[in-house]
Write a protein that holds these residues in place. Structure first.
Motif, PDB file in Angstrom:
ATOM      1  N   LYS A  34      16.093   0.282  -6.118  1.00  0.00           N
ATOM      2  CA  LYS A  34      14.820   0.678  -6.740  1.00  0.00           C
ATOM      3  C   LYS A  34      13.675  -0.127  -6.137  1.00  0.00           C
ATOM      4  O   LYS A  34      13.490  -1.293  -6.483  1.00  0.00           O
ATOM      5  N   LEU A  35      12.947   0.515  -5.267  1.00  0.00           N
ATOM      6  CA  LEU A  35      11.792  -0.140  -4.643  1.00  0.00           C
ATOM      7  C   LEU A  35      10.536   0.423  -5.268  1.00  0.00           C
ATOM      8  O   LEU A  35      10.038   1.478  -4.863  1.00  0.00           O
ATOM      9  N   ALA A  36      10.066  -0.248  -6.298  1.00  0.00           N
ATOM     10  CA  ALA A  36       8.814   0.155  -6.955  1.00  0.00           C
ATOM     11  C   ALA A  36       7.778  -0.911  -6.619  1.00  0.00           C
ATOM     12  O   ALA A  36       7.998  -2.096  -6.887  1.00  0.00           O
ATOM     13  N   LEU A  37       6.680  -0.502  -6.016  1.00  0.00           N
ATOM     14  CA  LEU A  37       5.690  -1.484  -5.545  1.00  0.00           C
ATOM     15  C   LEU A  37       4.406  -1.418  -6.368  1.00  0.00           C
ATOM     16  O   LEU A  37       3.888  -0.337  -6.648  1.00  0.00           O
ATOM     17  N   ASP A  38       3.932  -2.598  -6.720  1.00  0.00           N
ATOM     18  CA  ASP A  38       2.657  -2.746  -7.431  1.00  0.00           C
ATOM     19  C   ASP A  38       1.542  -2.789  -6.378  1.00  0.00           C
ATOM     20  O   ASP A  38       1.580  -3.623  -5.477  1.00  0.00           O
ATOM     21  N   ILE A  39       0.557  -1.888  -6.513  1.00  0.00           N
ATOM     22  CA  ILE A  39      -0.506  -1.854  -5.493  1.00  0.00           C
ATOM     23  C   ILE A  39      -1.838  -2.361  -6.046  1.00  0.00           C
ATOM     24  O   ILE A  39      -2.889  -2.122  -5.445  1.00  0.00           O
ATOM     25  N   LEU A  42     -10.312   1.338  -4.114  1.00  0.00           N
ATOM     26  CA  LEU A  42      -9.664   2.660  -4.104  1.00  0.00           C
ATOM     27  C   LEU A  42      -8.543   2.680  -5.138  1.00  0.00           C
ATOM     28  O   LEU A  42      -8.107   1.628  -5.601  1.00  0.00           O
ATOM     29  N   VAL A  43      -8.076   3.890  -5.457  1.00  0.00           N
ATOM     30  CA  VAL A  43      -6.891   3.968  -6.322  1.00  0.00           C
ATOM     31  C   VAL A  43      -5.791   4.727  -5.585  1.00  0.00           C
ATOM     32  O   VAL A  43      -6.064   5.654  -4.820  1.00  0.00           O
ATOM     33  N   GLY A  44      -4.547   4.320  -5.860  1.00  0.00           N
ATOM     34  CA  GLY A  44      -3.407   4.996  -5.234  1.00  0.00           C
ATOM     35  C   GLY A  44      -3.297   6.424  -5.751  1.00  0.00           C
ATOM     36  O   GLY A  44      -3.705   6.715  -6.876  1.00  0.00           O
ATOM     37  N   VAL A  81       0.865  -1.194   0.000  1.00  0.00           N
ATOM     38  CA  VAL A  81       0.000   0.000   0.000  1.00  0.00           C
ATOM     39  C   VAL A  81       0.897   1.238   0.000  1.00  0.00           C
ATOM     40  O   VAL A  81       1.396   1.664   1.052  1.00  0.00           O
ATOM     41  N   VAL A  82       1.107   1.766  -1.205  1.00  0.00           N
ATOM     42  CA  VAL A  82       1.986   2.935  -1.354  1.00  0.00           C
ATOM     43  C   VAL A  82       1.362   3.904  -2.346  1.00  0.00           C
ATOM     44  O   VAL A  82       0.355   3.585  -2.988  1.00  0.00           O
ATOM     45  N   GLY A  83       2.002   5.070  -2.515  1.00  0.00           N
ATOM     46  CA  GLY A  83       1.570   6.016  -3.543  1.00  0.00           C
ATOM     47  C   GLY A  83       1.778   5.402  -4.926  1.00  0.00           C
ATOM     48  O   GLY A  83       2.528   4.433  -5.074  1.00  0.00           O
ATOM     49  N   LYS A  84       1.129   5.986  -5.916  1.00  0.00           N
ATOM     50  CA  LYS A  84       1.073   5.372  -7.250  1.00  0.00           C
ATOM     51  C   LYS A  84       2.393   5.500  -8.007  1.00  0.00           C
ATOM     52  O   LYS A  84       2.682   4.705  -8.888  1.00  0.00           O
ATOM     53  N   GLU A  85       3.186   6.537  -7.690  1.00  0.00           N
ATOM     54  CA  GLU A  85       4.358   6.807  -8.537  1.00  0.00           C
ATOM     55  C   GLU A  85       5.670   6.445  -7.869  1.00  0.00           C
ATOM     56  O   GLU A  85       5.826   6.606  -6.658  1.00  0.00           O
TER      57      GLU A  85
END
Ligand SMILES: NC(=O)c1ccc[n+]([C@@H]2O[C@H](COP(=O)([O-])OP(=O)(O)OC[C@H]3O[C@@H](n4cnc5c(N)ncnc54)[C@H](OP(=O)(O)O)[C@@H]3O)[C@@H](O)[C@H]2O)c1
Length: 294
Positions: free
Chosen positions: A264-269, A278-280, A221-225
């Motif tokens: 690089k920690l990019a997370l798919d939510i 909901l949307v990030g 659960v993180v921001g979209k970007e």
């Protein structure tokens, strides 16, 4: 109305949860070393009797546990404290939640991933932390899973949002940056660490929605970007109308930080989005909401 115990309501996320959740739950917040302005009770997660007595008296339906020993560098150099608070403290709360049949919500971190993957991390990717902070949070997750009670684990990143008073031991990065730029101070910011910065209010809404829909399990659960700290700083300066020329870009190696940082920690939510409807939030929307809240 269901009863919600927020462990760590003196911290950033805990404050937002208690503010935003008050029309949804009867809430009791707790503090450890920093007593907040509002009503809260003392609770030290490393003292199981203390946890039992608070839970026995309040009888929560849900416990959201936001406690941690913050700061990856501090955890790296104080490993015994980090283990005691992040792992043993979590075990105490998770066990007590099980004893009293409370749903347990634990806040974890993107630092459970190693940062070597080029694409976004999903919850199915193997967790492989490269610093001690991440190791303790992953071990805490394992303890919760082993207990096999009803739980939500939310892995989040670079939290920011409004907070009151001198409560938070270390200012969240955007809050710190705004403070420094407002005082015309030059700042050095790394260009080679990528995360999904997360507005604490948005994380809170995701947690409430996961609870409302009776979801369980592990969610990113993180921001979209996803962006590096320097680019994030420039966006903050843009939205807050601050002087970008004061922001100097550097590489992590120049900081000599005791704890290794994943690149690089990019997370798919998408799992959390599907589960909640909901949307990030984008960075721009997050920062605009943050500015409006100050
Ligand atoms: N901040 C981030 O960028 C970030 C990134 C990824 C994940 N997370 C996770 O998100 C959660 C919330 O982070 P945050 O930034 O809101 O935290 P924070 O502002 O640093 O607050 C931490 C809270 O934990 C409490 N606490 C510390 N030791 C405790 C103990 N022994 N017993 C009981 N409470 C204790 C603190 O209470 P006192 O201050 O009263 O001592 C404080 O209320 C944490 O679990 C963290 O791992 C945060």
């Amino acid at each position: 109305m269901e009863k919600l115990l927020v462990i760590g309501s003196s911290g950033l996320l805990g404050q937002r949860l208690t503010d935003l959740g008050k029309d949804k739950y009867e809430i009791l917040g707790t503090h450890n070393k920093h007593s907040p302005e509002k009503e809260s009770v003392h609770l030290d997660v490393t003292n199981k009797e203390n946890v039992i007595s608070v839970v026995q008296r309040f009888k929560p339906d849900v416990i959201i546990d936001t406690h941690h020993l913050p700061n990856a560098d501090y955890c790296e150099t104080h490993q015994r404290d980090a283990w005691r608070i992040n792992v043993e403290g979590t075990k105490n709360v998770a066990e007590v939640a099980g004893m009293y049949s409370c749903k347990y919500v634990f806040i974890s971190t993107d630092n459970v991933y190693d940062g070597e993957k080029i694409k976004q991390y999903t919850e199915k990717d193997k967790a492989h932390p490269i610093n001690y902070y991440g190791k303790t949070k992953l071990m805490a997750e394992r303890v919760i899973e082993t207990l096999n009670n009803d739980f939500i684990i939310a892995r989040t990143a670079v939290l920011f949002g409004p907070h009151k008073g001198s409560i938070v031991a270390k200012l969240p990065f955007p809050n710190w940056l705004i403070q420094e730029l407002r005082h015309n101070k030059e700042v050095r910011v790394v260009r080679d660490q990528y995360n999904n910065p997360t507005y604490a209010d948005s994380l809170s809404e995701f947690l409430f929605a996961l609870l409302k829909k009776s979801r369980s399990g592990t969610f990113n659960v993180v921001g979209k970007e996803n962006l590096n700290r320097y680019d994030f700083s420039i966006k903050i300066a843009d939205i807050f109308g601050l002087n970008k020329k004061l922001i100097r870009q550097i590489n992590s190696a120049e900081l000599n930080q005791p704890a290794k940082r994943p690149k690089k920690l990019a997370l798919d939510i998408s799992k959390a989005e599907r589960a909640t409807g909901l949307v990030g939030l984008s960075i721009e929307d997050s920062l605009k909401k943050f500015k409006a809240s100050l």
